[in-house]
Write a protein that holds these residues in place. Sequence first.
Motif, PDB file in Angstrom:
ATOM      1  N   SER A  91       0.856  -1.190   0.000  1.00  0.00           N
ATOM      2  CA  SER A  91       0.000   0.000   0.000  1.00  0.00           C
ATOM      3  C   SER A  91       0.889   1.236   0.000  1.00  0.00           C
ATOM      4  N   GLY A  92       0.281   2.379  -0.292  1.00  0.00           N
ATOM      5  CA  GLY A  92       1.016   3.634  -0.211  1.00  0.00           C
ATOM      6  C   GLY A  92       1.429   4.225  -1.533  1.00  0.00           C
ATOM      7  N   GLY A  93       1.173   3.535  -2.628  1.00  0.00           N
ATOM      8  CA  GLY A  93       1.525   4.092  -3.930  1.00  0.00           C
ATOM      9  C   GLY A  93       0.607   5.246  -4.288  1.00  0.00           C
ATOM     10  N   GLY A  94       0.951   5.919  -5.376  1.00  0.00           N
ATOM     11  CA  GLY A  94       0.124   7.032  -5.813  1.00  0.00           C
ATOM     12  C   GLY A  94       0.851   7.928  -6.777  1.00  0.00           C
ATOM     13  N   LEU A  95       0.275   9.096  -6.985  1.00  0.00           N
ATOM     14  CA  LEU A  95       0.832  10.094  -7.898  1.00  0.00           C
ATOM     15  C   LEU A  95       1.498  11.181  -7.072  1.00  0.00           C
ATOM     16  N   VAL A  96       2.719  11.511  -7.447  1.00  0.00           N
ATOM     17  CA  VAL A  96       3.461  12.550  -6.728  1.00  0.00           C
ATOM     18  C   VAL A  96       4.286  13.343  -7.725  1.00  0.00           C
ATOM     19  N   GLN A  97       4.537  14.584  -7.415  1.00  0.00           N
ATOM     20  CA  GLN A  97       5.359  15.412  -8.292  1.00  0.00           C
ATOM     21  C   GLN A  97       6.837  15.113  -8.068  1.00  0.00           C
ATOM     22  N   ALA A  98       7.618  15.373  -9.075  1.00  0.00           N
ATOM     23  CA  ALA A  98       9.060  15.201  -8.957  1.00  0.00           C
ATOM     24  C   ALA A  98       9.582  16.002  -7.767  1.00  0.00           C
ATOM     25  N   GLN A 106       1.194   0.947  -7.660  1.00  0.00           N
ATOM     26  CA  GLN A 106       1.678   1.869  -8.698  1.00  0.00           C
ATOM     27  C   GLN A 106       2.222   3.139  -8.067  1.00  0.00           C
ATOM     28  N   VAL A 107       3.403   3.533  -8.514  1.00  0.00           N
ATOM     29  CA  VAL A 107       3.981   4.822  -8.155  1.00  0.00           C
ATOM     30  C   VAL A 107       4.197   5.598  -9.446  1.00  0.00           C
ATOM     31  N   THR A 108       3.634   6.781  -9.509  1.00  0.00           N
ATOM     32  CA  THR A 108       3.775   7.628 -10.683  1.00  0.00           C
ATOM     33  C   THR A 108       4.341   8.972 -10.254  1.00  0.00           C
ATOM     34  N   VAL A 109       5.456   9.357 -10.863  1.00  0.00           N
ATOM     35  CA  VAL A 109       6.102  10.622 -10.538  1.00  0.00           C
ATOM     36  C   VAL A 109       5.986  11.529 -11.755  1.00  0.00           C
TER      37      VAL A 109
END
Length: 118
Positions: free
Chosen positions: A7-14, A113-116
């Motif tokens: 758990s804990g993935g997500g969308l984050v800015q650089a 999923q981790v999206t940067v």
Amino acid sequence: QVQLVESGGGLVQAGGSLRLSCAASGRTFRIYVMGWFRQAPGKEREFVAAIRRSGGFTYYADSVKGRVTISGDNAKNTVYLQMNSLKPEDTAVYYCAGGVQVGTYEYWGQGTQVTVSS
């Protein structure tokens, strides 16, 4: 058997941070080492970090050294991956894995999923 749930993935800015968690259940006494791997689109799965449950020894891929910290809470059967200074190239599905010895992983989670974004 051992079950692993990330758990804990997500969308984050650089430049941002994320903390991933991996909760283990079942025959967790069999696990000697816990690790994190990632797989970006079109690429092979690669090692990120690992931690021995006994002694807390840690291992990191060169690509994340200094930006990522792996830690564990044996009482909670949970492993964490703190990721800082994230880059777009860190975008991937992150998998938690457990092994009965260093270097081999028999148990795998389904990934988060981790999206940067840049």
